[in-house]
Design a protein around this motif. Structure first.
Motif, PDB file in Angstrom:
ATOM      1  N   LEU A 590       0.479  -0.994   0.402  1.00  0.00           N
ATOM      2  CA  LEU A 590       0.642  -0.037   0.108  1.00  0.00           C
ATOM      3  C   LEU A 590       1.043   1.137  -0.274  1.00  0.00           C
ATOM      4  O   LEU A 590       0.285   2.256  -0.413  1.00  0.00           O
ATOM      5  N   SER A 591       2.380   1.460   0.699  1.00  0.00           N
ATOM      6  CA  SER A 591       2.888   2.471   0.517  1.00  0.00           C
ATOM      7  C   SER A 591       3.070   2.990  -0.517  1.00  0.00           C
ATOM      8  O   SER A 591       3.891   3.886  -0.824  1.00  0.00           O
ATOM      9  N   VAL A 592       2.995   2.511  -2.026  1.00  0.00           N
ATOM     10  CA  VAL A 592       3.374   2.836  -3.289  1.00  0.00           C
ATOM     11  C   VAL A 592       1.693   4.152  -3.391  1.00  0.00           C
ATOM     12  O   VAL A 592       2.049   4.531  -4.449  1.00  0.00           O
ATOM     13  N   PHE A 593       1.303   4.028  -3.036  1.00  0.00           N
ATOM     14  CA  PHE A 593      -0.439   4.744  -3.036  1.00  0.00           C
ATOM     15  C   PHE A 593      -0.136   6.213  -2.129  1.00  0.00           C
ATOM     16  O   PHE A 593      -0.536   5.516  -1.405  1.00  0.00           O
ATOM     17  N   PRO A 594       0.426   7.075  -2.735  1.00  0.00           N
ATOM     18  CA  PRO A 594       0.083   8.315  -2.071  1.00  0.00           C
ATOM     19  C   PRO A 594      -1.523   8.480  -1.890  1.00  0.00           C
ATOM     20  O   PRO A 594      -2.127   8.470  -2.770  1.00  0.00           O
ATOM     21  N   CYS A 595      -1.537   9.061  -0.217  1.00  0.00           N
ATOM     22  CA  CYS A 595      -3.100   9.424  -0.490  1.00  0.00           C
ATOM     23  C   CYS A 595      -4.132  10.696  -1.463  1.00  0.00           C
ATOM     24  O   CYS A 595      -5.034  10.194  -1.547  1.00  0.00           O
ATOM     25  N   SER A 596      -3.205  11.635  -1.775  1.00  0.00           N
ATOM     26  CA  SER A 596      -3.372  12.739  -2.070  1.00  0.00           C
ATOM     27  C   SER A 596      -3.452  12.477  -3.741  1.00  0.00           C
ATOM     28  O   SER A 596      -4.145  13.442  -4.452  1.00  0.00           O
ATOM     29  N   SER A 597      -3.200  11.435  -4.332  1.00  0.00           N
ATOM     30  CA  SER A 597      -3.947  10.612  -5.366  1.00  0.00           C
ATOM     31  C   SER A 597      -4.540  10.098  -5.669  1.00  0.00           C
ATOM     32  O   SER A 597      -5.596  10.541  -7.137  1.00  0.00           O
ATOM     33  N   PHE A 598      -5.741  10.774  -5.032  1.00  0.00           N
ATOM     34  CA  PHE A 598      -7.206   9.645  -4.806  1.00  0.00           C
ATOM     35  C   PHE A 598      -8.206  10.318  -4.444  1.00  0.00           C
ATOM     36  O   PHE A 598      -7.369  11.179  -3.389  1.00  0.00           O
ATOM     37  N   LEU A 599      -9.576  10.702  -4.832  1.00  0.00           N
ATOM     38  CA  LEU A 599     -10.505  11.129  -4.618  1.00  0.00           C
ATOM     39  C   LEU A 599     -10.776  10.319  -2.662  1.00  0.00           C
ATOM     40  O   LEU A 599     -11.441  11.352  -1.637  1.00  0.00           O
TER      41      LEU A 599
END
Length: 1322
Positions: A590-599
């Motif tokens: 999950l670390s590869v997904f920055p939270c700011s990239s998605f709704l």
């Protein structure tokens, strides 16, 4: 004649005449040749130069008289002419001369011919007596000659007596059937004797020789009168049995294996003789139908009056085709009867197959009518009629010659190119069956089939698949002849693939993959062409996710369809570029997904492996959906649309490579999904429209992923994997709850497509969020809910108060299709699933079972599939019409299976389905015992009750869809029906059903299903159970089953149906089920008139005296809201029942009169109910009364009045009472006509002219009846005033000009009525 007169004068002048003449004649005829010359016709010839005449013998068929015949007319010779034949010795001589004579002369026939057409007979009585004596003692050939000559010998006064003797002789033996009937047909017989002789002929029809049958039938048909035509034809069709004509065909089949050519030739001769006799039989019927109007109409009526399914024969179908082909005036009536019989299941397809296979020589003459009927049937809206029409095409193609085959193919191609959806589908199905069964025959007409390629713009993707399967089979079955078809197919596919129109690309992919499937066995010979085609397909799919997903689905379907038949080299060539599992779909951290990239923030959910190690995989769903929905897709990145199709292709390829094992990809069953927090309760209103739509899309993709996972692993035998599959089912029901809430809050949202072989999808009708503030939206939700079927995806959690959830019914097309194999999960009971720790050791064990919500989900989908593919029989009407457009959306995989394959799958599920239904039965039985008659028990869990009730309903629907399938009427499906019934019967008699007869299995199955009557939780379940029992009992319906059905229907009608909340069941669906159930009760009861009288005289008064919201205490289903249903059904059934009473005859007893008395009394009660003004929809009762009142009066005039004509003298008081009662009813009908004028009710006014005409005919017919019985003074005409429904005189009629008004009324026969009858003693 001049020569004969001269001879007579010369003989009379001779002194020794006649003694010397007779003795000389006797000595002369002792010589055979001289005797023969005396019997042969001769004519005097004058030779040249001679004044005398010589006798010259002519042909035996000449009109000239023989020498013997010239002398036999002499008065002094005639009495002794046949004296030699009066001895046994001379009979012996005649027998010896029978066959062998001079030049093969038949002396007995020549002797008998001497007595034909004589100018005068001295003693005809003695002559006939001696001839009949000879008939009794002579050999059969001599009897034949004598009998066949009798009409030319007898005088008119002797015909009746001889006819009676011949009739007795007809009953004694079968050897003289033909000559006797031939003689009788040429005699002038009175009506009574003719009826007696015809009955004698009728008795021998079942046992007569096949070669004599046409003669017997001809005699019966040519001597039938209009008055008794229906009765005679009915008896004849019962006696005629064409099964004896089929026996030689079966003998031939067994003789084919014989080595002896003599035996084979004998069998073939027997078959030819049998077929010729049948042909002659129908030629006789054809002549009678063409030239005797009464015979044609009587035969149609006889078939129409036959009600039992088992009583219908092949003969009925052939005769209807014959009448349709021969008599143009009766075509409409024939078509109507044929449609009705097909809808009622009386003309199953098996009966038609028997007709075509066994009597093709006869039916071929009716080919134009067969073609016209088949074309007409394909336009029908009834599925059974459409199926019958398609079967006519197939049977005609298989049984007839090349001309007929070409006409069949041309008609089918015309249907395909017509653009009509139903015609198009069924025509392609027929062509598919033909190409599978008769490939070489259909190849001759491939040019006609190929022309469909010019009309492909009217075809949907599924139809394109069928078309290319047909063309591919024709193109590659015979390589040389099919080259031109191959070229056209390649050209069309390239054109479609190169198009920018999405639908064209879809059709190109489907056509290409279908061709590949047809060429799996010839890959080596076509490798270059197909490799080029595959490269083109792959290039065209890369740019569009929907097209690529379709390609994946089509390749997956190809592997599934050709399971075990595809070459390994072919698999590698086809799928090397597609079978690598795309890394975009899975991720390990999950670390590869920055939270700011998605709704929404990413969250790992639904992990079943409990393994959080670094190497674990997860479905990378939310990031893919974010990139797709927000327009951030880059080149080479996969769309989430391809996730489920790609996985389906992967698992089918893996299973094909590893013999069904999915061990290589089993980690995908339990791996988590990267989603977001789904606790949306109370948060949806704070989200933006984009966020709500994104959340809905995410949930759709997640649900479709779980559906494909269940498709993949549902058949795995490992208990651990079974437990995970059940857990995934629970995940689906949970996600559906969340999705329903999101959809209700997201109006106008269109989900991402899940099926890609359909046309461009339209937007789903929006359902706005409901609430107490916006009442209009709640009404819209209710309107949408009433338009869809009652089966929904709702679970118990969805029924929580406060949120009106959107029905997921209208979103079915956006979910991935479940395979039929998924329903093997229904076998699962309790499963133990191990929970492992991080070191893969067993930490705990969880018990997993199929819960009610999951069961409801599976049964709902199963019902939906069966409703689509298993065409019901005639006992069911389609409850809701199919929506316009592509009706196979969501059934792509199902439509690639035949109905029989689907039925076989369901039969294998019957045991677990019975287990589940018995569990439901026990559950509701416990509730009934706990409530102990309390309708509104506060302790009842409403949500649980609704869920269990829904499961119960869907189980009953599943059973009904299976047993109502019209395929069970076909002979080849008898074993499948037996297997299904054996499962049900085995629940009552375990281990004792293997050797039971089919009828016994039906009885046991009927009894098993009948046991569920005490536990049905709702009226709709009771309705479905009744239909299920009818579907089972109709194979066939026995008397005791009819009694059970009537008792069951009455029990449901007399039961109070209350919802768990305490409210009574009501609504349009309840009324529709009530209408059907009431019809079932009245149609199956043994005394329909008594049943109607009980309801109208007991139930209705109870309702009238009840409170406003009350109901009848005897019939709780009878309320003010449901009274229109009861009233309409009772009026219709009353009118139908009196039509079944035969018309009156002089010999009738008082039983018919009693039945008419009861019927008229019931009619009077029903008609006078319109005076009660408290009914809802009062205008509806008036229309019903006017319509069925007229029909009742017409039936009374046609059937009852002839009975009254003959019963008036014997039962005068009963007849008067009946007429007076009916007079009161007709007076009320007259008041209705006046009411329509006052209120100007258009709907009611339409019935007035015909109703008044019937009332007028009733008055005149009663007058005619009294005149027939010499009692005209009993008829007294009064003036009938116009009154309203309450009996008040209409004011417009009470004017000062009463006299002129009365005069006008008296002149109008429609306004006069029989007021009273007075009869003097007779």
């Amino acid at each position: 004649m001049a020569f004969q007169k001269k001879l007579h004068l010369a003989l009379e002048k001779h002194p020794t005449y006649p003694s010397q003449f007779i003795s000389g004649l006797e000595s002369h005829i002792k010589d055979r040749n001289q005797f023969k010359n005396c019997l042969l016709p001769c004519t005097p010839v004058r030779t040249e130069g001679s004044r005398s005449e010589k006798m010259h013998f002519v042909s035996p068929f000449s009109q000239s008289r023989s020498l013997f015949k010239c002398h036999i007319t002499l008065s002094r010779v005639e009495g002794k002419a046949i004296a030699p034949a009066d001895t046994q010795q001379d009979l012996f001589v005649m027998q010896k001369w029978l066959v062998v004579g001079t030049f093969g002369t038949n002396f007995p026939r020549l002797i008998v011919n001497q007595f034909k057409w004589l100018d005068r007979l001295l003693d005809s009585q003695d002559l006939v007596k001696k001839l009949m004596q000879m008939v009794n003692v002579s050999p059969v050939p001599i009897q034949h000659d004598i009998i066949i000559s009798l009409p030319e010998i007898l005088e008119d006064s002797q015909q009746s007596e001889v006819a009676r003797e011949l009739s007795c002789l007809l009953k004694q033996g079968r050897r003289l059937t033909v000559p006797i009937l031939d003689a009788l047909s040429r005699l002038d017989l009175d009506a009574g004797l003719l009826a007696e002789v015809r009955q004698s002929a009728m008795t021998i029809v079942p046992s007569v020789k096949l070669e004599d049958l046409p003669v017997v039938v001809k005699f019966i048909l040519h001597n039938v009168k209009a008055a008794d035509a229906v009765e005679v034809i009915s008896d004849l069709r019962k006696s005629l049995d064409l099964s004896s004509c089929v026996l030689p065909l079966q003998i031939l089949g067994s003789q084919k294996k014989l080595k002896s050519q003599v035996q084979a030739s004998s069998s073939m001769s027997q078959v030819t003789t049998s077929q010729n006799c049948v042909k002659l039989l129908f030629d006789v019927i054809k002549l009678a139908v063409r030239f005797q109007k009464d015979v044609s109409e009587a035969w149609i009526k006889a078939i129409e009056n036959t009600t039992s399914v088992s009583d219908h024969k092949v003969l009925d179908l052939i005769v209807l085709l014959l009448i349709h082909s021969t008599n143009t005036k009766n075509r409409k009536q024939t078509e109507k009867v044929l449609r009705s019989k097909i809808q009622l299941g009386c003309m199953p397809e098996q009966l038609m197959q028997n007709a075509f296979q066994n009597h093709s020589m006869v039916i071929k003459d009716f080919f134009p009518s067969i073609l016209a009927l088949a074309q007409m049937f394909l336009h029908s809206a009834h599925p059974a009629i459409v199926s019958f029409g398609s079967c006519m095409y197939k049977q005609a193609f298989a049984a007839f010659d090349s001309y007929c085959q070409q006409e069949v193919v041309t008609a089918l191609v015309t249907h395909v190119c017509s653009g009509n959806e139903t015609e198009l589908d069924i025509s392609l199905d027929v062509l598919t069956d033909l190409v599978m069964l008769h490939t070489s025959l259909l190849m001759r007409y491939a040019t006609f089939v190929k022309t469909i390629l010019d009309s492909t713009q009217k075809l949907n993707p599924c139809q394109i698949r069928k078309l290319f399967y047909i063309l591919s089979t024709l193109a590659f079955s015979q390589r040389q002849e099919g080259n031109y078809i191959q070229d056209d197919m390649h050209m069309v596919i390239r054109k479609w693939l190169s198009s920018t129109v999405p639908n064209h690309k879809q059709m190109g992919i489907i056509g290409a993959v279908t061709m590949i499937g047809s060429l799996y066995w010839a890959w080596d010979s076509c490798i270059l062409t197909l490799s080029t085609l595959l490269e083109l397909v792959g290039f065209c799919c890369e740019q569009t996710p929907e097209v690529l997903a379709l390609y994946y689905d089509e390749l997956a379907s190809l592997i599934e369809k050709q399971k075990g038949n595809l070459d390994l080299q072919l698999l590698v060539r086809l799928f090397v570029m597609f079978l690598s599992w795309r890394t975009e779909f899975v991720n390990t951290s999950l670390s590869v997904f920055p939270c700011s990239s998605f709704l929404f923030p990413v969250k790992s959910l639904y992990n079943l492996d409990e393994d959080e190690s670094q190497g674990a995989i997860a479905i990378n769903l939310l990031p893919l959906v974010s990139q797709s929905e927000l327009g951030r897709v880059t080149d080479g990145m996969m769309s989430p649309m391809c996730l489920s199709p790609c996985f389906r292709l992967l698992r089918l390829y893996t299973g094909e490579q590893n013999g069904g094992s999915l061990e290589e990809i089993d980690a995908l069953l339990g791996c988590p999904l990267y989603l977001t927090d789904l606790e949306v309760e109370g948060k949806l209103d704070s989200l933006s429209k984009q966020e709500r739509e994104f959340l809905c899309s995410l949930l759709f993709y997640a649900l479709n992923w779980f559906r494909e996972v269940i498709n993949a692993f549902c058949q795995q035998q490992d208990a651990e994997m079974k437990g995970k599959v059940l857990t995934r089912l629970e995940n689906i029901t949970e996600l559906q709850t969340v999705l329903g809430k999101c959809l209700a809050a997201t109006p106008g949202y269109v989900p991402p497509p899940a099926t890609f072989d359909s046309e461009v999808l339209e937007a789903v009708p929006s359902i706005n969020a409901g609430g107490p503030v916006r009442k209009r939206n709640g009404k819209e939700i209710l309107q949408v809910a009433t338009l869809i079927l009652p089966f929904t995806f709702q679970t118990a959690a969805e029924r929580e108060a406060g949120n009106p959830l959107a029905q997921l019914q209208s979103y079915r097309r956006y979910f991935r299709e479940l395979d039929l194999e998924v329903f093997t999960i229904l076998h699962c009971g309790l499963l133990t699933k191990s929970v492992l720790d991080t070191e893969m050791h067993t930490e705990a064990r969880e018990v997993v079972q199929l819960g009610p919500a999951e069961l409801c989900f599976l049964l709902d989908d199963l019902c939906w599939k069966l409703e689509h593919v298993l065409t019901p029989g005639s006992t069911r009407r389609v409850p809701f019409p199919k929506e316009r457009g592509y009706k196979d959306i969501g059934f792509s995989h199902l439509c690639q299976r035949s109905p029989k394959e689907v039925a076989m799958c369901v039969v294998k599920l019957l045991k677990p389905l019975c287990n589940h239904m018995e569990n439901m039965h026990n559950y509701f039985q416990v509730i009934v015992m706990q409530n102990r008659g309390v309708e509104d028990d506060p302790g009842t869990n409403i949500q649980e009750h609704q869920l269990m009730s829904s499961c119960y309903q869907q189980l009953l629907l599943t059973f009904r869809s299976l047993f109502a399938w019209n395929g069970f009427s076909q002979h080849e499906n008898t074993d499948l029906l037996r297997s299904a019934l054996q499962v049900l019967a085995d629940r009552l008699k375990p281990g004792e059903t293997e050797f039971l007869l089919l009828e016994e299995l039906i009885s046991e199955s009927f009894q098993y299903l009948l046991n569920f009557q005490q536990s049905v939780p709702s009226f709709h379940c009771a309705f479905i159970l009744t239909q299920l029992l009818i579907a089972v009992a109709e194979k066939p319906m026995a008397g005791w089953k009819k009694e059970k059905m009537a008792s069951l229907a009455k029990q449901f009608l007399c039961q109070s149906w209350v919802k768990p909340g305490g409210d009574r069941e009501k609504g349009s669906q309840f009324n529709s089920a009530l209408h059907t159930l009431l019809c079932v009760y009245l149609e199956h009861t043994d005394n329909i008139l008594k049943a109607i009288e009980e309801i109208s005289s007991v139930g209705v008064p109870e309702l009238i005296n009840s409170a406003k919201d009350g109901c009848s205490s005897t019939y709780p289903t009878l309320s003010r809201q449901t009274f229109p249903v009861f009233f309409r059904v009772m009026m219709a059934q009353l009118e139908s029942s009196v039509k079944s009473i035969p018309a009156g005859k002089p010999s009738d007893s008082s039983e018919k009169l009693l039945r008419w008395n009861i019927a008229v009394r019931n009619f009077h009660i029903l008609v006078n109910l319109v005076k009660v003004r408290f009914w809802l929809f009062f205008w509806l009762y008036l229309q019903i009364s006017s319509k069925y009142g007229r029909l009742f009066v017409e039936a009374f005039l046609k059937l009852a009045m002839p009975l009254l004509d003959y019963s008036f003298k014997k039962h005068r008081d009963d007849v008067q009472s009946l007429l007076k009662t009916l007079q009161l009813s007709t007076r009320q009908l007259h008041h209705m006509c006046g009411h329509s004028k006052i209120h100007q009710d258009i709907g009611l006014t339409n019935h007035v002219p015909l109703l008044k005409k019937s009332l007028e005919q009733f008055v005149y017919r009663v007058k005619a009846m009294l005149a027939f019985n010499h009692c005209q003074e009993a008829f007294w005409v009064g003036i009938l005033k116009n009154r309203d429904l309450q009996g008040e005189e209409i004011l417009s009629q009470a004017s000062g000009e009463r006299d002129s008004g009365e005069e006008d009324s008296a002149e109008s026969p429609a306004e006069v009525l029989l007021r009273r009858g007075r009869c003097r003693p007779l």
